[in-house]
Each structure stands twice: as C-alpha cells, then as structure tokens.
Design a protein around this motif. Structure first.
Motif, PDB file in Angstrom:
ATOM      1  N   PHE A 198     104.720   2.339 -28.350  1.00  0.00           N
ATOM      2  CA  PHE A 198     105.947   2.193 -29.136  1.00  0.00           C
ATOM      3  C   PHE A 198     105.953   3.114 -30.349  1.00  0.00           C
ATOM      4  CE2 PHE A 198     103.138  -0.613 -31.495  1.00  0.00           C
ATOM      5  CZ  PHE A 198     103.537  -0.458 -32.810  1.00  0.00           C
ATOM      6  N   MET A 199     104.751   3.552 -30.789  1.00  0.00           N
ATOM      7  CA  MET A 199     104.681   4.397 -31.975  1.00  0.00           C
ATOM      8  C   MET A 199     105.196   5.803 -31.712  1.00  0.00           C
ATOM      9  SD  MET A 199     101.056   3.121 -33.537  1.00  0.00           S
ATOM     10  CE  MET A 199     100.647   1.374 -33.546  1.00  0.00           C
ATOM     11  N   SER A 200     105.405   6.133 -30.455  1.00  0.00           N
ATOM     12  CA  SER A 200     106.164   7.338 -30.113  1.00  0.00           C
ATOM     13  C   SER A 200     107.592   6.996 -29.720  1.00  0.00           C
ATOM     14  CB  SER A 200     105.491   8.084 -28.965  1.00  0.00           C
ATOM     15  OG  SER A 200     104.394   8.844 -29.399  1.00  0.00           O
ATOM     16  N   SER A 201     107.772   5.919 -28.944  1.00  0.00           N
ATOM     17  CA  SER A 201     109.100   5.641 -28.381  1.00  0.00           C
ATOM     18  C   SER A 201     110.127   5.308 -29.454  1.00  0.00           C
ATOM     19  CB  SER A 201     109.019   4.507 -27.354  1.00  0.00           C
ATOM     20  OG  SER A 201     108.634   3.292 -27.952  1.00  0.00           O
ATOM     21  N   ILE A 202     109.719   4.696 -30.580  1.00  0.00           N
ATOM     22  CA  ILE A 202     110.706   4.349 -31.613  1.00  0.00           C
ATOM     23  C   ILE A 202     111.243   5.587 -32.329  1.00  0.00           C
ATOM     24  CG2 ILE A 202     109.839   2.007 -31.963  1.00  0.00           C
ATOM     25  CD1 ILE A 202     108.457   2.994 -34.515  1.00  0.00           C
ATOM     26  N   PHE A 203     110.617   6.729 -32.100  1.00  0.00           N
ATOM     27  CA  PHE A 203     111.147   7.995 -32.620  1.00  0.00           C
ATOM     28  C   PHE A 203     111.718   8.856 -31.493  1.00  0.00           C
ATOM     29  CE2 PHE A 203     107.404   6.612 -35.025  1.00  0.00           C
ATOM     30  CZ  PHE A 203     108.053   6.202 -36.184  1.00  0.00           C
ATOM     31  N   ARG A 204     110.982   8.939 -30.402  1.00  0.00           N
ATOM     32  CA  ARG A 204     111.394   9.807 -29.294  1.00  0.00           C
ATOM     33  C   ARG A 204     112.740   9.377 -28.726  1.00  0.00           C
ATOM     34  NH1 ARG A 204     107.252   8.847 -25.908  1.00  0.00           N
ATOM     35  NH2 ARG A 204     108.402   7.076 -25.072  1.00  0.00           N
ATOM     36  N   GLU A 205     112.903   8.084 -28.451  1.00  0.00           N
ATOM     37  CA  GLU A 205     114.144   7.622 -27.843  1.00  0.00           C
ATOM     38  C   GLU A 205     115.350   7.840 -28.762  1.00  0.00           C
ATOM     39  OE1 GLU A 205     112.189   7.618 -24.996  1.00  0.00           O
ATOM     40  OE2 GLU A 205     111.162   6.045 -26.091  1.00  0.00           O
ATOM     41  N   PRO A 206     115.300   7.452 -30.038  1.00  0.00           N
ATOM     42  CA  PRO A 206     116.439   7.759 -30.910  1.00  0.00           C
ATOM     43  C   PRO A 206     116.721   9.259 -31.025  1.00  0.00           C
ATOM     44  CG  PRO A 206     115.132   6.021 -31.886  1.00  0.00           C
ATOM     45  CD  PRO A 206     114.364   6.517 -30.690  1.00  0.00           C
ATOM     46  N   LEU A 207     115.679  10.077 -31.092  1.00  0.00           N
ATOM     47  CA  LEU A 207     115.883  11.527 -31.154  1.00  0.00           C
ATOM     48  C   LEU A 207     116.543  12.044 -29.882  1.00  0.00           C
ATOM     49  CD1 LEU A 207     112.507  12.546 -32.810  1.00  0.00           C
ATOM     50  CD2 LEU A 207     114.772  12.869 -33.827  1.00  0.00           C
ATOM     51  N   ASN A 208     116.356  11.303 -28.773  1.00  0.00           N
ATOM     52  CA  ASN A 208     116.998  11.663 -27.505  1.00  0.00           C
ATOM     53  C   ASN A 208     118.304  10.915 -27.271  1.00  0.00           C
ATOM     54  OD1 ASN A 208     114.774  13.272 -27.082  1.00  0.00           O
ATOM     55  ND2 ASN A 208     113.793  11.893 -25.620  1.00  0.00           N
ATOM     56  N   GLY A 209     118.747  10.130 -28.288  1.00  0.00           N
ATOM     57  CA  GLY A 209     120.021   9.436 -28.193  1.00  0.00           C
ATOM     58  C   GLY A 209     119.971   8.084 -27.520  1.00  0.00           C
ATOM     59  N   ALA A 210     118.766   7.498 -27.381  1.00  0.00           N
ATOM     60  CA  ALA A 210     118.624   6.211 -26.695  1.00  0.00           C
ATOM     61  C   ALA A 210     118.057   5.156 -27.637  1.00  0.00           C
ATOM     62  CB  ALA A 210     117.721   6.364 -25.473  1.00  0.00           C
ATOM     63  N   GLU A 211     118.225   3.881 -27.240  1.00  0.00           N
ATOM     64  CA  GLU A 211     117.702   2.772 -28.031  1.00  0.00           C
ATOM     65  C   GLU A 211     116.209   2.604 -27.793  1.00  0.00           C
ATOM     66  OE1 GLU A 211     118.239  -1.608 -27.079  1.00  0.00           O
ATOM     67  OE2 GLU A 211     119.674  -1.409 -28.738  1.00  0.00           O
ATOM     68  N   ALA A 212     115.508   2.096 -28.801  1.00  0.00           N
ATOM     69  CA  ALA A 212     114.075   1.803 -28.681  1.00  0.00           C
ATOM     70  C   ALA A 212     113.788   0.457 -29.335  1.00  0.00           C
ATOM     71  CB  ALA A 212     113.245   2.894 -29.341  1.00  0.00           C
ATOM     72  N   VAL A 213     112.685  -0.151 -28.926  1.00  0.00           N
ATOM     73  CA  VAL A 213     112.276  -1.446 -29.464  1.00  0.00           C
ATOM     74  C   VAL A 213     111.012  -1.261 -30.286  1.00  0.00           C
ATOM     75  CG1 VAL A 213     111.448  -3.758 -28.886  1.00  0.00           C
ATOM     76  CG2 VAL A 213     113.308  -2.714 -27.562  1.00  0.00           C
ATOM     77  N   CYS A 214     110.984  -1.799 -31.492  1.00  0.00           N
ATOM     78  CA  CYS A 214     109.783  -1.802 -32.325  1.00  0.00           C
ATOM     79  C   CYS A 214     109.215  -3.217 -32.359  1.00  0.00           C
ATOM     80  CB  CYS A 214     110.089  -1.334 -33.745  1.00  0.00           C
ATOM     81  SG  CYS A 214     108.588  -1.189 -34.757  1.00  0.00           S
ATOM     82  N   PRO A 215     107.980  -3.423 -31.875  1.00  0.00           N
ATOM     83  CA  PRO A 215     107.428  -4.777 -31.783  1.00  0.00           C
ATOM     84  C   PRO A 215     106.647  -5.229 -33.012  1.00  0.00           C
ATOM     85  CG  PRO A 215     105.988  -3.252 -30.649  1.00  0.00           C
ATOM     86  CD  PRO A 215     107.128  -2.436 -31.196  1.00  0.00           C
ATOM     87  N   VAL A 216     106.585  -4.399 -34.052  1.00  0.00           N
ATOM     88  CA  VAL A 216     105.863  -4.770 -35.274  1.00  0.00           C
ATOM     89  C   VAL A 216     106.799  -4.618 -36.465  1.00  0.00           C
ATOM     90  CG1 VAL A 216     103.618  -4.091 -34.322  1.00  0.00           C
ATOM     91  CG2 VAL A 216     104.967  -2.413 -35.610  1.00  0.00           C
TER      92      VAL A 216
END
Length: 321
Positions: free
Chosen positions: A190-208
C-alpha cells in the motif's frame, strides 16, 4: 564481466538490468553478458552485449545449478516471496527465502569461483524491543517469518564470505516506493499504491493512519545503490558484509503532502482510509529510527525528499495515456 540477476523478472531486477545495459560497465570492466533468471521467463532488455533469459527456481538446487555457472562474476540475488505471502505460507517462505539463498551460496561454494554476491535483505529483520537507533550492528529481532528468513540470509552471506566461498554483501532495503505495476502481496504494498494509483487517476486504500511513520527509498536510488554495492571493495566491507541501505523516514501524511505538492491537491481525494489490523500488525513490527552511516560513508545515498520519489515515478514509470 558476466552478470546474473536472479529475480530478473521483478520490478527491481528489470530496472537493474536496464540500468546496467545503459551503463555497459560494472566494477570498471565492460559487461560482456548478462542473464536474467526468474521463476517465470523474464522480459529481456536491449543492450550492446548479449542478454539471456532463464527460468530458475531457487527452491530447487538443480535449477540453481543450471543458472549459476562458473563463468559468472557477479550475482544479484533478488528473488524472494514478499512479506505477507511468507507469513501466510510458511513452507513457501522457508523454501524460497531461506533455502533458496542457501542453494545459491552452496552452488557458488561447489564451483569454487568466489563470485560477488549481492543479496537484498530487508528492514523486516528489525522489530520487537530493540532500542533505537538501528543500523548494521543492531541485533536482528524480526517479528515476521519473512524477516526471520532474511536475517538467516544475512548470516549466510557473512559466513560464506568469511570462508572465502563468495565475496558477499547484503543490503537491508527500505520500503521501495513508488513502485510501478500492480499491488503485490507485500504488507508494504500500500505504501506504493496510495501514490501510484492516484497519480494514475485511480482510487487507492490506505490501511494505516496518516501519522504512520516508515523508512523509504525510491526505485531509482535503490538501483543506483545496488550497482554501487557491487563495486565496493571487500577490504572496505570488512568482517560485516551486511549494510543498511540509506533511506528517509516520513509519515504517510508527509508523503501525501509531497505528492500533492508535485502533482496537485485533488489526488489526495482519491485515497480512501480503511484501517486493516492485519497489515498494521506486520508493518508496525518494522522499527523506524534506522541509520545507514556505514553505507553512506561508502558512497550509497538516499533521496533528498519524497517529492523526488514522486517525480521519479512520473519520469520513469507512469503509464502513457
């Protein structure tokens, strides 16, 4: 210079291969051949020298014997299964992360050629009640099976180097972010996906929570350090072949601020906060006040800011529209 990258199909392995192909030299010598090996046939890279691909299952000693040959000068041992996967499947973690490392080192011992072996360990070897600050000489106290398996690998690298079977060096990697591609089974994914997905225009989930602190390094800096690590002299490493790779510690909130400073405020709206105790339990066992003084003194470096990590992703990895 003949190089073997075990784990050559992964994100780090592919980036390392492309950087070596672009550079064309290692340890002051021209690269004459490079082989990318992985459990599935990896993608090749363009280079001015021959690049081979091979299937290698490091859990199988005979498969390792086919991949590790006497003419190889430098082995990058990157292959592993990641933290949450190793926690869920104890046998797979032991067979790949621990016995896989042993198989590679035993093959080197049998050949008697003493190659340079660069092993990627992890900050997951830290944890528990070890007092801060932490560094190369801190007592490993992993709180996950993955961390335990990596700690065993470090001990093996030190001992096989002491005996003269390999010229080893092990690097405890920070969390590498922002990684390209899709989420994997790492607890830190998630420590990549919470940045990668928004930068790619998609939603991401942060679990902390936003104040969660962690130790980070960009993929670009990781590759630079792995190349520098292979070029270190054995005399400079001494009796301890394990180094903490430099990184920086930031909170999730600081990192989101860095992303919005580079790419716009609206991206933070694509992050959904959803506490996940199983993920928090694993990543909270990774201690945070980590120092890499010895690696820094030997020329390895960290990113100047998390804004840089975001810029590197945009420059190197963001998919074209």
């Amino acid at each position: 210079m003949n190089i073997l990258i075990i784990g050559g199909g992964g994100v780090v392995g592919q980036k390392l291969a492309m950087k070596l192909a672009a550079t064309g030299t290692l340890r002051g010598q021209p690269i004459t051949r490079m082989t990318l090996a992985d459990i599935n046939s990896p993608a090749t890279v363009d280079a001015a020298f021959p690049v081979d691909t091979a299937i290698c299952d490091i859990a199988d000693a005979s498969s390792v014997a086919q991949a590790v040959t006497a003419d190889i000068d430098v082995i990058y041992l990157l292959a592993a299964i990641v933290s949450a996967h190793a926690e869920e499947d104890f046998d797979a973690g032991m067979n790949i992360n621990m016995f896989g490392t042993y198989h590679v080192l035993e093959r080197c011992r049998a050949l008697g050629t003493k190659p340079i072996v660069v092993f990627t360990s992890s900050i997951a070897i830290y944890g528990g009640e070890i007092p801060d600050p932490l560094g190369e000489h801190s007592y490993p106290n992993p709180q996950t099976s993955y961390g335990g398996q990596k700690a065993v690998g470090e001990i093996l690298i030190n001992d096989y180097s002491r005996k003269g079977f390999v010229d080893g060096r092990a690097f405890r990697l920070p969390t590498i972010s922002v990684r390209p591609g899709k989420p994997n089974r790492a607890a830190s994914s998630f420590m990549s996906s919470i940045f990668r997905e928004p930068l790619n225009g998609a939603e991401a989930v942060c679990p902390v929570a936003p104040d969660f602190l962690h130790y980070y390094l960009s993929p670009r800096k990781c590759i630079e350090n792995l190349i520098k690590g292979a070029q270190l002299d054995a005399a400079d490493l001494g009796m301890n072949r394990v180094l903490q790779m430099p990184g920086r510690m930031w909170s999730i909130a600081q990192m989101i601020d860095a992303m919005t400073a580079v790419a716009g405020d609206d991206l933070a709206k694509l992050i959904r906060w959803d506490a996940q105790n199983d993920i928090k339990r694993i990543v909270s066992g990774w201690k945070f006040d980590i120092h890499a003084d010895r690696a820094i003194s030997l020329g390895l470096t960290a990113d100047d800011s998390f804004e840089d990590n975001i810029r590197y992703y945009l420059e190197d990895d963001k998919p074209a529209l």
